[in-house]
Scaffold this motif. Structure first.
Motif, PDB file in Angstrom:
ATOM      1  N   GLY A 179      88.295 -99.391  13.056  1.00 23.60           N
ATOM      2  CA  GLY A 179      87.106 -99.897  13.712  1.00 23.60           C
ATOM      3  C   GLY A 179      86.519 -98.943  14.718  1.00 23.60           C
ATOM      4  N   TRP A 180      86.493 -99.358  16.008  1.00 24.33           N
ATOM      5  CA  TRP A 180      85.878 -98.591  17.088  1.00 24.33           C
ATOM      6  C   TRP A 180      84.400 -98.294  16.771  1.00 24.33           C
ATOM      7  CZ3 TRP A 180      90.916 -97.876  15.570  1.00 24.33           C
ATOM      8  CH2 TRP A 180      91.906 -98.031  16.551  1.00 24.33           C
TER       9      TRP A 180
ATOM     10  N   ALA B 222      82.046 -99.375   6.520  1.00 27.64           N
ATOM     11  CA  ALA B 222      83.209 -98.700   5.947  1.00 27.64           C
ATOM     12  C   ALA B 222      83.753 -99.430   4.729  1.00 27.64           C
ATOM     13  CB  ALA B 222      84.309 -98.551   6.990  1.00 27.64           C
ATOM     14  N   ASP B 223      84.221 -98.654   3.746  1.00 30.76           N
ATOM     15  CA  ASP B 223      84.883 -99.163   2.548  1.00 30.76           C
ATOM     16  C   ASP B 223      86.296 -98.578   2.500  1.00 30.76           C
ATOM     17  OD1 ASP B 223      82.519-100.407   1.922  1.00 30.76           O
ATOM     18  OD2 ASP B 223      81.951 -99.024   0.330  1.00 30.76           O
ATOM     19  N   ILE B 224      87.307 -99.451   2.475  1.00 31.60           N
ATOM     20  CA  ILE B 224      88.694 -98.991   2.631  1.00 31.60           C
ATOM     21  C   ILE B 224      89.609 -99.761   1.683  1.00 31.60           C
ATOM     22  CG2 ILE B 224      90.627 -98.779   4.251  1.00 31.60           C
ATOM     23  CD1 ILE B 224      88.627 -98.536   6.508  1.00 31.60           C
TER      24      ILE B 224
ATOM     25  N   ILE C 106      84.573-103.929   8.790  1.00 31.01           N
ATOM     26  CA  ILE C 106      84.677-103.197   7.521  1.00 31.01           C
ATOM     27  C   ILE C 106      83.835-103.934   6.482  1.00 31.01           C
ATOM     28  CG2 ILE C 106      86.218-102.294   5.752  1.00 31.01           C
ATOM     29  CD1 ILE C 106      88.456-102.376   7.750  1.00 31.01           C
ATOM     30  N   ALA C 107      82.940-103.200   5.832  1.00 27.05           N
ATOM     31  CA  ALA C 107      82.089-103.825   4.823  1.00 27.05           C
ATOM     32  C   ALA C 107      82.913-104.333   3.647  1.00 27.05           C
ATOM     33  CB  ALA C 107      81.036-102.822   4.341  1.00 27.05           C
ATOM     34  N   HIS C 108      83.877-103.525   3.205  1.00 25.53           N
ATOM     35  CA  HIS C 108      84.741-103.892   2.085  1.00 25.53           C
ATOM     36  C   HIS C 108      86.155-103.420   2.404  1.00 25.53           C
ATOM     37  CE1 HIS C 108      80.670-103.276   0.288  1.00 25.53           C
ATOM     38  NE2 HIS C 108      80.941-104.468  -0.225  1.00 25.53           N
TER      39      HIS C 108
ATOM     40  N   LYS D 199      84.754-108.091   5.744  1.00 29.30           N
ATOM     41  CA  LYS D 199      84.981-108.861   4.523  1.00 29.30           C
ATOM     42  C   LYS D 199      86.231-108.296   3.856  1.00 29.30           C
ATOM     43  CE  LYS D 199      80.228-110.320   3.606  1.00 29.30           C
ATOM     44  NZ  LYS D 199      80.530-111.748   3.866  1.00 29.30           N
ATOM     45  N   MET D 200      87.286-109.111   3.765  1.00 29.51           N
ATOM     46  CA  MET D 200      88.586-108.660   3.287  1.00 29.51           C
ATOM     47  C   MET D 200      89.011-109.436   2.044  1.00 29.51           C
ATOM     48  SD  MET D 200      92.292-108.714   5.307  1.00 29.51           S
ATOM     49  CE  MET D 200      91.772-107.519   6.546  1.00 29.51           C
ATOM     50  N   VAL D 201      89.483-108.702   1.052  1.00 27.00           N
ATOM     51  CA  VAL D 201      90.156-109.285  -0.107  1.00 27.00           C
ATOM     52  C   VAL D 201      91.626-108.911  -0.005  1.00 27.00           C
ATOM     53  CG1 VAL D 201      90.348-109.315  -2.619  1.00 27.00           C
ATOM     54  CG2 VAL D 201      88.088-109.211  -1.543  1.00 27.00           C
ATOM     55  N   LEU D 202      92.502-109.908   0.020  1.00 27.61           N
ATOM     56  CA  LEU D 202      93.937-109.719   0.245  1.00 27.61           C
ATOM     57  C   LEU D 202      94.689-110.298  -0.942  1.00 27.61           C
ATOM     58  CD1 LEU D 202      96.429-109.125   1.985  1.00 27.61           C
ATOM     59  CD2 LEU D 202      95.957-111.235   3.248  1.00 27.61           C
TER      60      LEU D 202
END
Length: 362
Positions: free
Chosen positions: A226-227, A233-235, A255-257, A286-289
């Motif tokens: 972040g920061w 960001a896409d990670i 984070i965008a993705h 937006k997180m997919v886990l």
């Protein structure tokens, strides 16, 4: 995953949506390993000595996940494969080649101690930094990737021991790997531990980042993201072992993705380190886990009211506290292909395959 001495398929289209397929050729030369001893002032050895398929695969690798996506003028992440291969044993040589304008595959052939303690080498674009076997170590410092630095691979290294004696250290920003505004970075099969601040800090809109098959252990602030007030960001974060880490496992802010899958988060009973939380979706993330394994973690999955988490197929054993999901996210397969391991197999798969010296084809 890595396909040594074979063609590699990478998908992408500017980082958004399914796109054209391009083909990248792995590094044609094998990873070089110099067997003769060197003095501290001697130049790096560029003579090929190890042409084994396993050695070649560590240098030939191209990234998966978001680091494989074509965007920002960069077609995937393949590091220094188009440059010379050099083997280094001294801090002077490591810094010389890591900061050079030209592409290099840099083989770290022993333990290199940072001087002064906490030093972070400013890595330039188009570099692969890879350990030789299990011998490659960075002691007392790490690496820094600044604004616009791109196409960097850091693999098969142990980065350790910049710890200054304060658990929640706010005076020493001594990270293993820090990135400020970098893109197309692959951090893979490393052992990161016992640093003064963060093990990995992905900051200031660093994007098209894949963090895979690493061990993050014996630490307070493991992996912060972040920061920034931007949400761009896409990670991708997969097959990592978070072991005895208190917080930031990761903490993922704006984070965008954020695609997290097949990670193993473990808080063993009876130790001095206790987890405060596991995966944390912050801000507008937006997180997919998917298919991760949480063992003994307190607050294994948490989110802000403004953030989203879509959970699928995760396993929780001996966990307590918050375990949250909600909101909408995205479909990772519209950006890149990937294959999930069953969550039940994640502890054994990650324990055996993560860190230096594992099988690079995983």
């Amino acid at each position: 995953m890595v396909m040594a001495a074979q063609w590699r398929r990478i998908r992408g289209n500017g980082g958004r949506g399914p796109g054209a397929v391009v083909w990248a050729v792995p590094l044609a030369v094998a990873l070089t390993v110099a067997l003769a001893p060197q003095g501290s002032g001697s130049p790096a050895d560029t003579s090929p000595a190890d042409t084994s398929p396993v050695a070649a695969a560590w240098a030939d690798g191209v990234a998966d996940g978001f680091a494989s996506v074509n965007a920002l003028g960069q077609n995937g992440t393949y590091g220094g494969r188009d440059g010379k291969t050099v083997t280094v044993r001294t801090l002077a040589d490591l810094e010389k080649y890591a900061t050079a304008a030209e592409p290099y595959v840099i083989v770290v052939a022993g333990a290199i101690t940072m001087d002064p303690k906490g030093k972070e080498i400013k890595v330039a674009s188009d570099k692969t930094i890879v350990g030789q076997g299990t011998a490659g170590e960075i002691v007392g410092g790490g690496f820094f990737l600044g604004q616009g630095v791109h196409n960097v691979i850091i693999r098969n290294l142990t980065i350790r021991d910049s710890y200054m004696g304060t658990w929640n250290d706010k005076d020493h920003d001594f990270d293993a790997i820090q990135m400020d505004g970098a893109h197309h970075v692959w951090i893979d099969h490393n052992d990161l531990k016992h640093m003064a601040d963060g093990l990995i800090d992905s900051r200031k809109d660093t994007t098209f980042l894949t963090v895979s098959w690493n061990r993050l252990e014996t630490h307070n602030k493991a992996f912060g993201i972040g920061w920034t007030e931007n949400t761009t960001a896409d990670i991708t974060i997969h097959h990592n072992w978070f072991r005895e880490t208190e917080q930031r496992n990761p903490s993922a802010d704006n984070i965008a993705h954020a695609h997290l899958y097949n990670n193993y988060l473990q808080d063993a009973p009876g130790t001095d380190i206790n987890s405060s939380y596991g995966n944390y979706s912050r801000g507008n993330t937006k997180m997919v886990l998917e298919n991760s394994y949480f063992e003994g973690m307190k607050n294994p999955v948490i989110k802000d009211a403004t953030a989203s988490i879509v959970q699928r197929g995760n396993t929780f054993v001996g966990t307590s506290g918050r375990n949250e999901s909600g909101g909408t996210a995205f479909d990772p397969k519209t950006y890149y292909p990937y294959t999930l391991d069953p969550a039940a197999k994640v502890p054994s798969v990650v324990k055996s395959g993560s860190g230096p010296g594992g099988t690079p084809a995983r």
